[in-house]
Structures are given as structure tokens and as C-alpha cells.
Design a protein around this motif. Sequence first.
Motif, short mmCIF file in Angstrom:
data_model
loop_
_atom_site.label_atom_id
_atom_site.label_comp_id
_atom_site.label_asym_id
_atom_site.label_seq_id
_atom_site.Cartn_x
_atom_site.Cartn_y
_atom_site.Cartn_z
N TYR A 342 4.92 12.71 -16.62
CA TYR A 342 6.01 12.17 -16.53
C TYR A 342 6.43 11.48 -15.05
CZ TYR A 342 6.68 16.28 -13.80
OH TYR A 342 6.54 17.56 -12.81
N ALA A 343 5.53 11.53 -14.12
CA ALA A 343 5.90 10.95 -12.80
C ALA A 343 4.19 10.62 -12.27
CB ALA A 343 6.59 11.77 -11.91
N VAL A 344 4.19 9.67 -11.65
CA VAL A 344 2.81 9.09 -11.11
C VAL A 344 2.75 9.05 -9.54
CG1 VAL A 344 1.07 7.46 -10.95
CG2 VAL A 344 2.44 8.07 -13.03
N PRO A 345 2.29 9.88 -8.68
CA PRO A 345 2.41 9.84 -7.11
C PRO A 345 1.59 9.04 -6.75
CG PRO A 345 1.15 11.70 -7.90
CD PRO A 345 1.47 10.97 -9.35
N ARG A 346 1.94 8.14 -5.64
CA ARG A 346 0.89 7.48 -4.85
C ARG A 346 1.20 7.71 -3.21
NH1 ARG A 346 -1.77 7.21 -8.60
NH2 ARG A 346 -2.54 5.32 -9.88
N GLU A 347 0.30 6.87 -2.60
CA GLU A 347 0.51 7.06 -1.04
C GLU A 347 0.17 5.77 -0.39
OE1 GLU A 347 -1.09 9.32 3.02
OE2 GLU A 347 -1.02 10.51 1.34
N ALA A 348 1.02 5.18 0.35
CA ALA A 348 0.46 3.83 0.74
C ALA A 348 -0.57 3.92 2.02
CB ALA A 348 1.83 3.58 1.61
N MET A 349 -1.66 3.20 1.73
CA MET A 349 -2.67 3.23 2.62
C MET A 349 -2.43 1.94 3.55
SD MET A 349 -4.23 5.84 1.51
CE MET A 349 -4.39 7.02 0.28
N GLU A 350 -1.89 1.17 3.19
CA GLU A 350 -1.45 0.06 3.86
C GLU A 350 -0.09 -0.16 3.85
OE1 GLU A 350 -3.77 -3.42 3.03
OE2 GLU A 350 -5.65 -2.23 2.41
N PRO A 351 0.31 -1.11 4.91
CA PRO A 351 2.09 -1.39 4.57
C PRO A 351 1.98 -2.38 3.42
CG PRO A 351 1.29 -2.01 6.91
CD PRO A 351 0.03 -1.47 6.02
N ALA A 352 3.29 -2.16 2.38
CA ALA A 352 3.26 -2.91 1.28
C ALA A 352 4.74 -3.46 1.04
CB ALA A 352 2.78 -2.16 0.15
N GLU A 353 4.93 -4.39 0.56
CA GLU A 353 6.33 -5.06 0.28
C GLU A 353 6.66 -4.90 -1.28
OE1 GLU A 353 8.60 -6.32 2.24
OE2 GLU A 353 7.21 -6.24 3.81
N VAL A 354 7.66 -3.88 -1.37
CA VAL A 354 7.75 -3.67 -2.97
C VAL A 354 9.43 -3.86 -3.08
CG1 VAL A 354 7.69 -2.03 -4.70
CG2 VAL A 354 5.84 -2.26 -3.34
N GLY A 355 9.65 -4.66 -3.94
CA GLY A 355 11.18 -4.69 -4.39
C GLY A 355 12.07 -5.21 -3.02
N GLY A 356 11.59 -5.73 -2.16
CA GLY A 356 12.16 -6.55 -0.91
C GLY A 356 12.17 -5.55 0.22
N PHE A 357 11.44 -4.30 -0.04
CA PHE A 357 11.63 -3.40 1.15
C PHE A 357 10.04 -3.23 1.52
CE2 PHE A 357 15.13 -2.32 -1.46
CZ PHE A 357 16.29 -2.48 -0.48
N THR A 358 9.68 -2.95 2.83
CA THR A 358 8.61 -2.58 3.45
C THR A 358 8.41 -1.08 3.44
OG1 THR A 358 8.64 -4.35 4.98
CG2 THR A 358 7.15 -2.64 5.49
N ILE A 359 7.31 -0.68 2.71
CA ILE A 359 6.69 0.79 2.57
C ILE A 359 5.79 0.93 3.52
CG2 ILE A 359 5.83 2.35 1.01
CD1 ILE A 359 7.02 1.10 -1.49
N PRO A 360 6.06 1.65 4.50
CA PRO A 360 4.85 1.96 5.59
C PRO A 360 3.75 2.70 5.29
CG PRO A 360 6.77 3.42 5.91
CD PRO A 360 7.22 2.56 4.60
#
Length: 466
Positions: A342-360
Motif C-alpha cells: 500500500y506504500a512504497v518507501p524511498r530515501e534520497a541518496m542525492e538532492p532531488a527536485e520533486v513537485g517544485g521542492f528540494t528533497i535533501p
Amino acid sequence: MAKPAPPTSTARTATFTAALRRPHGPPPVTKNPLSLLQYMRRMRAGATTLVGARFERYGDLYYAPFLGRDVYVLRHPDHIKEVLVTQASKFGKPRSGMTASQLNRLLGEGLLNANGDSWRRRRRLIQPAFRPDRLAHYAKTVARLTDARMQHWRPGARLDISREMMELTLAIVSKALFDHEVSGQTDRVAVAMNSFRDSFGGLEAIFPDWAPVPGKKRILAAIAEIDAIVYGMIDRRGARDADAEDAGDLLSSLVAARTQEDGLSREELRDELLTLFIAGHETTSHALSWTFHLLGKHPKIAERVREEATALGHAPGWDDLPALAYTKQVLEESMRLYPPAYAVPREAMEPAEVGGFTIPVGADVVVWVYHAHRDPRWFAEPTRFDPGRFDAERRTSIPQCAYLPFGAGQRTCIGKQFAMMEAQLILARIAQQWRFRPDPSHRVQAHLSVTMAPKGGLPMFAERAH
């Protein structure tokens, strides 16, 4: 001591701008025992309701810091595509955090949890077990064990369909992938896995192993029991097949590969077998359980499934899968409403831009498959059971990553084809002979643990289909 100088307007602007890079969200869950306890109680009482309310309040992407960790939660297909497909190389499986630590305790660094080169190596070694020629061979096992299971049913009997499907799929995955009969160990495996599932997401995971916390001893005992079963399978096969060729099942091929330079160690074999034990039977069993629940509420759809199967003139097998198109649509719609993963977890290994926001770097990202599947923007009347959504014409209108019961991108479930073949044949063979009537005294609810299961089982009354 002199007071520090107030921040300059430039510094204030920089701080404000940085804050804007985070989406809105609820107050953080802190290590304060009261804050944590309140959050866990609310999640256990109704996680899908709580998360759904947050999406409605904060939008498709919200920020929910948990115990000092950055957590970004999302449901929009465009955002999901960024995380799982377009920028997949920037995201890996979580390495820390409460949920990740619990899964790591059980699965080690199996295919489900591995990242980078380790993941690629493991996937390459396992992939041959899911070739079409092997799936055709596995289909015979699915047919045989499904028929054997049905022999124990009697008209009018009150069956726990969840338990029936759990034990059936466990027997199938064990025989098909490991050539291992589990009939004498089914209860051992079920008890051990239930102990772990019941405690998953609980406060026990926060405390060290030596802490005298209720439930902690039960978790450790469950893992020890699971290890004993799985290591026993490995050691028996290793002794039996030390000089043998690949016998056609996954365990044989992996044991044979241990002599290669990049073969899996005993511990790595344990992690892979346990990962496939869970992914190969628990998710499929829940998908089938939810399907029988929905068919029990929609007898006209159930009759159409039966008619499609009986039109074959024989019990369905591998070669009949293309003729079971509506049966497949029913399963796909069931997994839309009740996705086992029902849910998929991930962890940012690099900075990424998603939906106009920076995920650190280091931030957790949670893709809520359940809420993507029930979004009225992509699925009209989203709570209605309508297998026609997945016919050849209508399914083309579903946006990419709006429907992902097996994940998406390069980490799509390696056993997807096996699971669909298994579920189609089980459903069709059972539908030819049986139908299940809901037990009105039982309230059907979803329980969210490692997977989405029917809470308290799924009692139904068995009836002959003809």
C-alpha cells in the motif's frame, strides 16, 4: 556576554526562502513519549484515514518530520514518476528509520532492501527463476496445490479465506521456487510471521533488544524461528545438491551459483529466500483474499468470472491465461482498491527536485499507492468495484504511475509475472467450483502492517458454484 547581532535582512530572506522549499505539513512527531504514543495510536487506529486527511489539507506532497528525520509524503502520479522512474537513481531503499530497521531485521539485505551494485547483482542472479519457461513449469504446481486445497472444503463451511489463501500461496511459493514441501511447517511459519506482522510499526522497534518491553521478546523469538526454518532449507539443499546441476527452482540455481565468484553467501541466501517467502506468498494471498471479499459483495461479477473459466471446458492452466482476460481485470481492480503493497518507501541518496521542492539527501519519501489508486482525478467513482476500468480501451486513460500495485521503474517487483499467473489460475480454478458468501456478522477492515491484510481474517461461507 554580549547578545548576538540580529540577523541581517539578507539572512532573514535566505532563511525564509529555504523554508519555502519544504511543502506544508503537520506538526513534527518528536521523541517526546507522549507525542510518539499519540501518533502511533492514531496510525494504528486508521493510517489510511489519517494520511488521506493530510493530503486533503496539505496537498499532493506534504512534509511530515518524524523523530528528527525529514519525511516527504506524496500521491500524485507526476511526483511518483519522478521518484520511481525519472530520478530513480537518486532514490534508494531506506537505510534507517523505524520502519526500515524493522524490515532490515527480518529481511537483511535481500533484494527488497538492497541498493546500488548489491541490488543489481542480486537481481541478475534471481531473474532467471522468472523466465517464461519456468513460469509455465510453476503453473503446474499452482494448479496441483490449488486443487488439493479445495479438496478440504465442504458446502456450507465457514472458512477463513485469508488463512486459506495464505497457506495455499505459501505452499505454492515454497514448492515452485524452492522445491520444498511446507505442509508440516505451515503453522510454524504462520505463527512466526504473524508475531512479526502484529508488532510491525509498533513501539517495540524503538527499543534495544535487551529492553524489557512487552512484545520485544516475541519479535526476537519470531525472527529466530524464521531463521531456523530458512537456514534449514539452505543447508539441506546445499548438502543434497553440492555436485548437482540447477534443478529448475530458484534455490537450486542460487546454491549452484555459490561456487561462482559472485555467488551468494549462506547469509545472503537467507535474506533472498526470506524476501521471496514474504513477497512471493503474503502479497498474493492478500490480493486473492480481497478479491474474494469483493466478489462476495458483487455476485454478478463473480458469475462472470465463473463463466469465463468454465467456458474453457477444462481446468485452467498456463496456456489458458490469455483467455482469462476478465479474471485478470478483476484482480487488477481488486489490487487498485486494496493494494497489498500500500506504500512504497524511498530515501534520497542525492538532492532531488520533486513537485517544485528540494528533497535533501537522507530524507525519507513515502509513496502512498493506496491514495493514488483511490484518487477521483484518475479513477471515476474511486471506491466502486469496476473491473471494466482495466479493459483494453479504458486502461489507456489511466495516467502513468497512477496505478502501481507492483511498484514502477527499474525496481518493479521481480516476481510480478509469477504473482499474476498464480493469482489468475487460483481464482479461475476456484471459481469453476466454488463461490463464497460474506459472513454478515464479521466487519471487514484493513490492517496495515508489512502489507495490507484483512483485519482478523476474512470468514466467508463456501457454496458449490454449480
